[in-house]
Motif scaffolding. Structure first.
Motif, PDB file in Angstrom:
ATOM      1  N   SER A  60      35.216 -19.753  31.242  1.00 39.97           N
ATOM      2  CA  SER A  60      36.299 -19.212  30.398  1.00 39.97           C
ATOM      3  C   SER A  60      35.820 -17.928  29.738  1.00 39.97           C
ATOM      4  O   SER A  60      36.618 -17.090  29.336  1.00 39.97           O
ATOM      5  CB  SER A  60      36.818 -20.229  29.386  1.00 39.97           C
ATOM      6  N   ASP A 160      42.288 -21.034  23.419  1.00 32.82           N
ATOM      7  CA  ASP A 160      41.088 -21.420  24.157  1.00 32.82           C
ATOM      8  C   ASP A 160      40.865 -22.926  24.004  1.00 32.82           C
ATOM      9  O   ASP A 160      40.441 -23.390  22.946  1.00 32.82           O
ATOM     10  CB  ASP A 160      39.925 -20.598  23.577  1.00 32.82           C
ATOM     11  N   TYR A 163      37.412 -27.292  24.546  1.00 36.17           N
ATOM     12  CA  TYR A 163      37.002 -28.652  24.144  1.00 36.17           C
ATOM     13  C   TYR A 163      38.164 -29.634  24.126  1.00 36.17           C
ATOM     14  O   TYR A 163      38.042 -30.716  23.568  1.00 36.17           O
ATOM     15  CB  TYR A 163      36.330 -28.594  22.758  1.00 36.17           C
ATOM     16  N   THR A 183      37.942 -25.086  30.816  1.00 36.00           N
ATOM     17  CA  THR A 183      36.629 -24.948  31.458  1.00 36.00           C
ATOM     18  C   THR A 183      36.137 -26.283  32.000  1.00 36.00           C
ATOM     19  O   THR A 183      36.571 -27.331  31.511  1.00 36.00           O
ATOM     20  CB  THR A 183      35.615 -24.397  30.437  1.00 36.00           C
ATOM     21  N   SER A 185      32.860 -26.610  31.822  1.00 35.87           N
ATOM     22  CA  SER A 185      31.502 -26.501  31.272  1.00 35.87           C
ATOM     23  C   SER A 185      31.161 -27.580  30.252  1.00 35.87           C
ATOM     24  O   SER A 185      29.994 -27.751  29.924  1.00 35.87           O
ATOM     25  CB  SER A 185      31.327 -25.159  30.554  1.00 35.87           C
TER      26      SER A 185
HETATM   27  C1  LIG Z   1      35.428 -21.980  22.325  1.00 34.11           C
HETATM   28  C2  LIG Z   1      34.700 -21.637  23.577  1.00 34.11           C
HETATM   29  N1  LIG Z   1      35.331 -20.961  24.535  1.00 34.11           N
HETATM   30  C3  LIG Z   1      34.721 -20.635  25.691  1.00 34.11           C
HETATM   31  C4  LIG Z   1      33.407 -20.985  25.914  1.00 34.11           C
HETATM   32  C5  LIG Z   1      32.763 -20.546  27.195  1.00 34.11           C
HETATM   33  O1  LIG Z   1      32.819 -21.543  28.136  1.00 34.11           O
HETATM   34  P1  LIG Z   1      32.495 -21.255  29.671  1.00 34.11           P
HETATM   35  O2  LIG Z   1      31.253 -21.968  29.982  1.00 34.11           O
HETATM   36  O3  LIG Z   1      33.691 -21.805  30.402  1.00 34.11           O
HETATM   37  O4  LIG Z   1      32.375 -19.795  29.859  1.00 34.11           O
HETATM   38  C6  LIG Z   1      32.690 -21.681  24.955  1.00 34.11           C
HETATM   39  C7  LIG Z   1      31.292 -22.056  25.200  1.00 34.11           C
HETATM   40  O5  LIG Z   1      30.549 -22.527  24.374  1.00 34.11           O
HETATM   41  C8  LIG Z   1      33.349 -22.024  23.744  1.00 34.11           C
HETATM   42  O6  LIG Z   1      32.710 -22.670  22.766  1.00 34.11           O
END
Ligand SMILES: Cc1ncc(COP(=O)(O)O)c(C=O)c1O
Length: 327
Positions: A60, A160, A163, A183, A185
């Motif tokens: 993301s 965003d 989480y 994401t 992730s």
């Molecule tokens: C709020 C938020 N958005 C985006 C990201 C980035 O995630 P990605 O691994 O998908 O780039 C993070 C990562 O810690 C995050 O805390």
């Protein structure tokens, strides 16, 4: 050190057999093509989304950068604090990120944000929900107010949802000017594979995709991601492990809720603040646990802890109790 500063998953979701099978079956000698559509279709089905409104990129993170570049020409605004990359990507191309400070108890005043938007007229507002670093989940009305106020100044809202899989599902704000980010992730344990998704409609979707590379993500990441969704039972088990870890983390920190302030969190991390919050974090660092501390002024009395392996909680609990005995 036991990592507690990245909000990632302490475990990997795929077995070695699954990984070998995917690698053997991936045509990595060819450019990725149907791999992308296959994963998008699988994700859309899992979340009941329209596949034609989804695109993938390298995390993301890449979408945040693309949103700044395609939607942020007239200024980018965010709450302070929020995810640090909003500032970093904005300041790659603009003089500064416009910010609306939180209140002393790390709550957020949306009326203040509305006023700031009306005054400064940014073309993009970015917000994480659940919020990083506090773990707070905003109300639909608050997010709708942000989206509508941005629409009034012909601007966009990036929501965003990095989480969101740890939180409760919620009624999302509506609007053609909203981009949702997701994401794999965090809850899905694939941070290293860099799989981020953007969801938007119509002209907004076209705009954020206007600077894409011809192949937005590599075939191996896409196929590993598709494999993850193929075994529902295994995936549910993997998620439940993390929900249990979150419960244990909540319990561990609650042991010292008379000494530090703890924010109720709907994410895979817990935010703490107060005069002794950093002292606890530093003590835990000396015991082999690595929480997130900050050098930005607004967060100088704060520390954030993300979930760890279940086996590591006895040692964490013991270290926290050892610290408590000092007071
Ligand atoms: C709020 C938020 N958005 C985006 C990201 C980035 O995630 P990605 O691994 O998908 O780039 C993070 C990562 O810690 C995050 O805390």
């Amino acid at each position: 050190m036991i990592i507690m500063n990245r909000n990632t998953c302490p475990l990997k979701p795929l077995s070695n057999e699954q990984i070998i099978k995917v690698v053997q079956n991936t045509d990595y000698n060819q450019y990725p093509d149907q791999e992308r559509q296959r994963f998008i279709n699988i994700y859309a089905k899992a979340y009941d989304l329209n596949p034609s409104e989804i695109e993938v990129a390298n995390g993301s993170d890449e979408w945040i950068q693309k949103a700044v570049m395609t939607l942020g020409q007239n200024g980018v605004m965010a709450f302070n604090p929020d995810f640090v990359m909003y500032k970093i990507y904005t300041e790659q191309v603009l003089p500064e990120l416009l910010t609306v400070d939180c209140e002393p108890d790390f709550s957020f005043d949306f009326a203040k944000a509305v006023q700031a938007i009306q005054e400064r007229k940014p073309s993009l507002f970015m917000i994480s929900n659940p919020h990083n670093p506090t773990g707070v989940m905003f109300k639909t009305e608050e997010l709708q107010l942000l989206a509508d106020t941005m629409a009034e100044v012909d601007g966009y809202l990036v929501l965003d949802e990095c989480y969101i899989d740890f939180a409760v599902d919620y009624e999302r704000p509506q609007g053609q000017n909203i981009v949702f980010l997701r994401t794999l992730s965090k809850l899905y344990g694939m941070a290293g594979l860099r799989i981020g998704l953007a969801i938007a409609q119509g002209e907004t979707f076209t705009k954020i995709n206007s600077i894409n590379h011809p192949y937005t993500l590599n075939s191996l990441s896409l196929n590993l991601a598709s494999e993850l969704f193929s075994n529902k039972e295994k995936l549910a088990e993997f998620k439940n492990y993390q929900f249990e870890s979150k419960k244990q983390l909540t319990k561990a920190l609650a042991q010292v809720n008379d000494l530090i302030t703890i924010k109720p969190s709907l994410a895979n991390y817990i935010f703490t603040f107060g005069d002794l919050a950093v002292d606890l974090a530093e003590f835990l660092i000396s015991k082999g646990f690595l929480p997130r501390t900050y050098d930005t002024p607004i967060l100088k009395n704060a520390a954030r802890y993300s979930i760890i392996k279940l086996d590591d909680y006895p040692a964490l609990n013991q270290a926290i109790m050892e610290w408590k005995q000092k007071y």
